[in-house]
Design a protein around this motif. Sequence first.
Motif, PDB file in Angstrom:
ATOM      1  N   HIS A  91     -19.553  -6.624  -0.440  1.00  0.00           N
ATOM      2  CA  HIS A  91     -20.527  -6.183  -1.447  1.00  0.00           C
ATOM      3  C   HIS A  91     -20.503  -4.663  -1.524  1.00  0.00           C
ATOM      4  O   HIS A  91     -20.727  -3.973  -0.533  1.00  0.00           O
ATOM      5  N   SER A  92     -20.239  -4.157  -2.725  1.00  0.00           N
ATOM      6  CA  SER A  92     -20.252  -2.707  -2.944  1.00  0.00           C
ATOM      7  C   SER A  92     -21.160  -2.396  -4.114  1.00  0.00           C
ATOM      8  O   SER A  92     -21.316  -3.214  -5.025  1.00  0.00           O
ATOM      9  N   ALA A  93     -21.734  -1.197  -4.063  1.00  0.00           N
ATOM     10  CA  ALA A  93     -22.598  -0.745  -5.158  1.00  0.00           C
ATOM     11  C   ALA A  93     -22.573   0.770  -5.177  1.00  0.00           C
ATOM     12  O   ALA A  93     -22.720   1.423  -4.140  1.00  0.00           O
ATOM     13  N   GLY A  94     -22.383   1.337  -6.372  1.00  0.00           N
ATOM     14  CA  GLY A  94     -22.393   2.780  -6.486  1.00  0.00           C
ATOM     15  C   GLY A  94     -21.033   3.383  -6.216  1.00  0.00           C
ATOM     16  O   GLY A  94     -19.997   2.714  -6.259  1.00  0.00           O
ATOM     17  N   ARG A 141     -21.738   0.744   6.004  1.00  0.00           N
ATOM     18  CA  ARG A 141     -21.077  -0.440   5.428  1.00  0.00           C
ATOM     19  C   ARG A 141     -20.852  -0.253   3.930  1.00  0.00           C
ATOM     20  O   ARG A 141     -19.795  -0.599   3.400  1.00  0.00           O
ATOM     21  N   MET A 142     -21.892   0.271   3.238  1.00  0.00           N
ATOM     22  CA  MET A 142     -21.755   0.474   1.802  1.00  0.00           C
ATOM     23  C   MET A 142     -20.666   1.494   1.497  1.00  0.00           C
ATOM     24  O   MET A 142     -19.924   1.357   0.510  1.00  0.00           O
ATOM     25  N   LEU A 143     -20.530   2.504   2.326  1.00  0.00           N
ATOM     26  CA  LEU A 143     -19.459   3.482   2.128  1.00  0.00           C
ATOM     27  C   LEU A 143     -18.101   2.808   2.251  1.00  0.00           C
ATOM     28  O   LEU A 143     -17.219   2.997   1.396  1.00  0.00           O
ATOM     29  N   ALA A 147     -17.336  -0.369   1.883  1.00  0.00           N
ATOM     30  CA  ALA A 147     -17.138  -1.334   0.800  1.00  0.00           C
ATOM     31  C   ALA A 147     -16.794  -0.631  -0.502  1.00  0.00           C
ATOM     32  O   ALA A 147     -15.866  -1.048  -1.234  1.00  0.00           O
ATOM     33  N   THR A 148     -17.523   0.445  -0.834  1.00  0.00           N
ATOM     34  CA  THR A 148     -17.247   1.146  -2.093  1.00  0.00           C
ATOM     35  C   THR A 148     -15.924   1.914  -2.024  1.00  0.00           C
ATOM     36  O   THR A 148     -15.212   2.028  -3.031  1.00  0.00           O
ATOM     37  N   ALA A 149     -15.569   2.426  -0.845  1.00  0.00           N
ATOM     38  CA  ALA A 149     -14.290   3.125  -0.710  1.00  0.00           C
ATOM     39  C   ALA A 149     -13.132   2.154  -0.853  1.00  0.00           C
ATOM     40  O   ALA A 149     -12.088   2.483  -1.443  1.00  0.00           O
ATOM     41  N   ALA A 150     -13.286   0.943  -0.328  1.00  0.00           N
ATOM     42  CA  ALA A 150     -12.240  -0.061  -0.481  1.00  0.00           C
ATOM     43  C   ALA A 150     -12.129  -0.512  -1.940  1.00  0.00           C
ATOM     44  O   ALA A 150     -11.034  -0.821  -2.424  1.00  0.00           O
ATOM     45  N   ALA A 151     -13.282  -0.524  -2.638  1.00  0.00           N
ATOM     46  CA  ALA A 151     -13.272  -0.929  -4.046  1.00  0.00           C
ATOM     47  C   ALA A 151     -12.785   0.199  -4.952  1.00  0.00           C
ATOM     48  O   ALA A 151     -12.261  -0.069  -6.043  1.00  0.00           O
ATOM     49  N   ALA A 198     -26.238   3.569  -7.783  1.00  0.00           N
ATOM     50  CA  ALA A 198     -25.298   3.285  -8.862  1.00  0.00           C
ATOM     51  C   ALA A 198     -24.760   4.555  -9.518  1.00  0.00           C
ATOM     52  O   ALA A 198     -23.867   4.519 -10.330  1.00  0.00           O
ATOM     53  N   THR A 199     -25.336   5.717  -9.139  1.00  0.00           N
ATOM     54  CA  THR A 199     -24.889   6.967  -9.740  1.00  0.00           C
ATOM     55  C   THR A 199     -23.479   7.290  -9.288  1.00  0.00           C
ATOM     56  O   THR A 199     -23.215   7.361  -8.088  1.00  0.00           O
ATOM     57  N   ARG A 200     -22.576   7.554 -10.224  1.00  0.00           N
ATOM     58  CA  ARG A 200     -21.184   7.815  -9.874  1.00  0.00           C
ATOM     59  C   ARG A 200     -20.948   9.297  -9.617  1.00  0.00           C
ATOM     60  O   ARG A 200     -19.989   9.686  -9.018  1.00  0.00           O
TER      61      ARG A 200
END
Length: 379
Positions: free
Chosen positions: A276-279, A200-202, A204-208, A370-372
């Motif tokens: 919700h996205s993070a990182g 899910r986090m993947l 969300a962050t890919a969409a963001a 949070a590491t980019r």
Amino acid sequence: MMSDAPRTEADEDLLQYPAPPPVVHYAEQALLGALLLVPERLKAIGPLEPEHFANTAHSALFAAMRTVSPPAPEVHRTSPVWPNQLLAAAQPQARALTAAYLHTLISICPTDAHAPAYAQIVRSGHARRVLRRHAGLLAQAAHAPGPDPAGAALARADQLAVYLDELVTTFSSHRGSMPRIPPAPAPAAEASVEVEDEERMLLATAAAHPDHLPQMRWLHENDFNVPAHAALFACLNALARRGSPVDPITLLWEAQQRGLLRDGLGPTEVLDLLAHSAGAPEHWGQKVLQRALLGQASAVAARIEALTTDEATSVHQLATGSRRALSALSSVRGRWQQATGNLAEKPAARQPAVPRAPAVRTPAARADPATRTPSRPGR
């Protein structure tokens, strides 16, 4: 005459099996019987080590044959010096060995002239057991916690590849060298909550951060555990490739056009998933890919173990089928090296190695989401 200690309960249990003994057991007996009859056959049986015997008593007896010098042929024909010496040397390692059992070995041997053939059967049985052990260690590494589980699994895969190279050169090929296809391994268990959360986090962050998607070609849809997540990731990639705007609404529309909004996956569920996205997407993508690599390693181990259970499969067939199974890991391995920046990584030098149980290591702390900058993730 050979000395013979009183028989004990251990004698009766010496070579007992919960099921009928495998054929290689009788080959071990016949080989040892041949060597008891004609010690000179030791020079003609080819490379053979005590550990090649499945039975510990047989192994101890053969080790004694390797260390105790046989008597002169004329002495051996008229006196039981050789069996008595072997019994004295082997009993400290196999206390259940008796003179009566040595007589049994001699009586089981059809002819001492076939000792080289018996030795080859013993080597084949040993090769099958070692291959099964390598597969077990690969499966263990795929499920063991540690700071670098992917590295541990790939190291085991390299050791397995080394052993397969040895088998191919040691055991000759023949007609029909491809093995029968074993049953497919049991399907993997349902995805855990942690796995679902990472996927899910993947998403969300890919969409963001859709600009990261072109650099994540190392991640494929079939790396996901949840089919709905895999389908949504395909939608994201399709939008990015077309140069279309990417956000939760456009993704929702793409999912509808592909007929995904059904069977419990509705607009609300998709929007909640992306809320919700993070990182960075790379961080979560590496986690998903690492799980896919470990899952593939586990599947390879299960396939090879299934191959070794078929006693009708020759050693060369085992090596051929195992190599084919192991090749399925190569594709994922290449993508993992690309994702983690280890493009220069090469398999370990192919030196013969005896597999050892992997040491248990303390799991590393979870990477900061949070590491980019992409880094090798811990589990």
